[in-house]
Design a protein around this motif. Sequence first.
Motif, short mmCIF file in Angstrom:
data_model
loop_
_atom_site.label_atom_id
_atom_site.label_comp_id
_atom_site.label_asym_id
_atom_site.label_seq_id
_atom_site.Cartn_x
_atom_site.Cartn_y
_atom_site.Cartn_z
N ALA A 116 42.42 -5.37 64.67
CA ALA A 116 41.32 -4.57 65.19
C ALA A 116 40.99 -3.46 64.19
N LEU A 117 39.79 -3.52 63.66
CA LEU A 117 39.33 -2.53 62.68
C LEU A 117 38.51 -1.44 63.36
N PRO A 118 38.67 -0.19 62.96
CA PRO A 118 37.71 0.81 63.41
C PRO A 118 36.32 0.43 62.89
N ASN A 119 35.31 0.66 63.69
CA ASN A 119 33.96 0.31 63.27
C ASN A 119 33.45 1.34 62.26
N VAL A 120 33.67 1.04 60.99
CA VAL A 120 33.30 1.96 59.91
C VAL A 120 31.81 2.31 59.98
N ASN A 121 30.98 1.36 60.42
CA ASN A 121 29.54 1.62 60.47
C ASN A 121 29.19 2.79 61.38
N GLU A 122 30.00 3.02 62.40
CA GLU A 122 29.75 4.16 63.28
C GLU A 122 29.89 5.48 62.52
N VAL A 123 30.78 5.49 61.53
CA VAL A 123 31.03 6.71 60.75
C VAL A 123 30.00 6.90 59.65
N ILE A 133 22.13 -0.11 59.48
CA ILE A 133 23.03 0.88 58.88
C ILE A 133 23.26 0.49 57.43
N PRO A 134 22.85 1.32 56.46
CA PRO A 134 23.05 0.98 55.05
C PRO A 134 24.52 0.84 54.71
N PRO A 135 24.92 -0.27 54.10
CA PRO A 135 26.32 -0.40 53.69
C PRO A 135 26.65 0.56 52.56
N LEU A 136 27.91 0.83 52.34
CA LEU A 136 28.31 1.70 51.24
C LEU A 136 28.04 1.00 49.91
N THR A 137 27.33 1.67 49.03
CA THR A 137 26.99 1.09 47.74
C THR A 137 28.24 0.73 46.94
N LEU A 138 29.25 1.59 46.98
CA LEU A 138 30.48 1.31 46.25
C LEU A 138 31.14 0.03 46.76
N GLU A 139 31.19 -0.13 48.08
CA GLU A 139 31.80 -1.34 48.65
C GLU A 139 31.04 -2.58 48.22
N ARG A 140 29.70 -2.50 48.18
CA ARG A 140 28.89 -3.65 47.75
C ARG A 140 29.12 -3.98 46.28
N ARG A 141 29.28 -2.96 45.45
CA ARG A 141 29.56 -3.21 44.03
C ARG A 141 30.89 -3.93 43.87
N LEU A 142 31.90 -3.49 44.62
CA LEU A 142 33.20 -4.13 44.55
C LEU A 142 33.12 -5.57 45.05
N LYS A 155 34.08 13.03 55.08
CA LYS A 155 33.64 12.70 56.44
C LYS A 155 34.16 11.33 56.86
N LEU A 156 34.20 10.39 55.90
CA LEU A 156 34.70 9.05 56.20
C LEU A 156 36.18 9.11 56.59
N LEU A 157 36.97 9.82 55.79
CA LEU A 157 38.40 9.94 56.10
C LEU A 157 38.63 10.62 57.44
N TRP A 158 37.86 11.67 57.70
CA TRP A 158 37.98 12.38 58.98
C TRP A 158 37.61 11.44 60.14
N GLY A 159 36.53 10.69 59.96
CA GLY A 159 36.04 9.81 61.02
C GLY A 159 36.97 8.65 61.33
N LEU A 160 37.75 8.22 60.33
CA LEU A 160 38.64 7.08 60.52
C LEU A 160 40.06 7.49 60.89
N LYS A 161 40.52 8.58 60.29
CA LYS A 161 41.92 8.96 60.46
C LYS A 161 42.16 10.02 61.52
N THR A 202 20.43 -3.62 68.55
CA THR A 202 21.67 -2.86 68.41
C THR A 202 22.15 -2.91 66.96
N SER A 203 22.86 -1.88 66.56
CA SER A 203 23.33 -1.78 65.18
C SER A 203 24.46 -2.77 64.91
N PRO A 204 24.55 -3.25 63.68
CA PRO A 204 25.64 -4.18 63.34
C PRO A 204 26.96 -3.43 63.24
N TYR A 205 28.04 -4.12 63.57
CA TYR A 205 29.37 -3.60 63.33
C TYR A 205 29.73 -3.81 61.86
N PHE A 206 30.82 -3.19 61.46
CA PHE A 206 31.28 -3.24 60.07
C PHE A 206 31.45 -4.68 59.60
#
Length: 379
Positions: free
Chosen positions: A270-277, A36-45, A292-298, A146-150
Amino acid sequence: MSTPASLRIVPLDSKADLDRFIKLPATFLGSDPAWIPPLTLERRLHLGAKTNPWFEHARWKAWIAYRGDKPVGRISAQIDSLHLEIHADDAGFFGMLDAEDNQETFDALTKAAEDWLRSEGMKRVRGPLSLSINDEVGLLVDGFDTSPYFMMGHTKPYYGARVDQAGYHKAKDVLAYVVEPDFPAPKVMKRLLGKSKQSIRVRPLDNKRFDEELATLRDIFNDAWSDNWGFVPFTEAEFKDLGHTLKVLIASELIQIAEVDGVPAAFIVALPNVNEVIKDFNGSLLPFNWAKLLWGLKVKFPTSSRVPLMGVRKMFHNTPLGPGLAFLVIDAVRHHLVARGVKEVELSWILENNDGMRNIIEAIGGRDYKRYRVYEKEL
């Protein structure tokens, strides 16, 4: 017959280099359905000295391998002054390792990291850590299907063989466990609580006292983990930064704190698994993926969750109350996860020789399904 292009190892020197460095894993892992490709913005930060407080006590250097004009690999090297202060072992680290399936490329990348660490006075190298012991740890050596978790890494099977052939040996394995949160409470844990349960209270994090609560979590974590292999404490700035992430991602009831006689003694996050979203985002939040990210998490909430942080104060280690406290915070948070429709929880990472924690997780039905390896080499 054409001659293969020569290999060049080039240090990062610009923002364009950093963007290329961040996006390069897709070249080797993009065909893997589990990645699962990580978010580019998160990697930059994460890799920015101005945005990641880890750089207040550490420094790094990074390289890209090229064959001709084609990027074929990457690696970083890190020196953490806080680690050196605590462990006094003259150890530096490598991380962010991704490359084509070619031994020459792996050898050249690891050599670049080793040469820099050696020039900085380091006598041994460990890794991968991306970037620290409190971030992504180890190279996946089992559990590729299996896919990695967040915030957990993923590689192809050839990575480990190439690192082995580059002269590295195992320093430590860490494990990821998975468990269904609607497990029946084991009788052994109930018996452990026994006489002490009257003095124990489990409660969610109090958002009205968020900064104070965050300081409490940091204090418990740094105490609980202080004797663990490779431990480096979270600084106040690092945990404050982490706290901002937690506040955005999760509701307060997904952080549970156990108190003994009114004193905080254990906690779990316990974190929601962001990678699923984000699995179909291809690393980008634009143009509409942020919504979509906000909808998937909230709103929808993922069906999987990860426990990245958990701790019981050291004074309770090796006592009957220690595993009881661990069970209590797990039990408290899992009911909230079940109510949100979560079907699977990953607890990661766990040191392979942490028998106490492994026994607790296995008592509630957990199984270790991924193994990550930290390698080492004398310089």
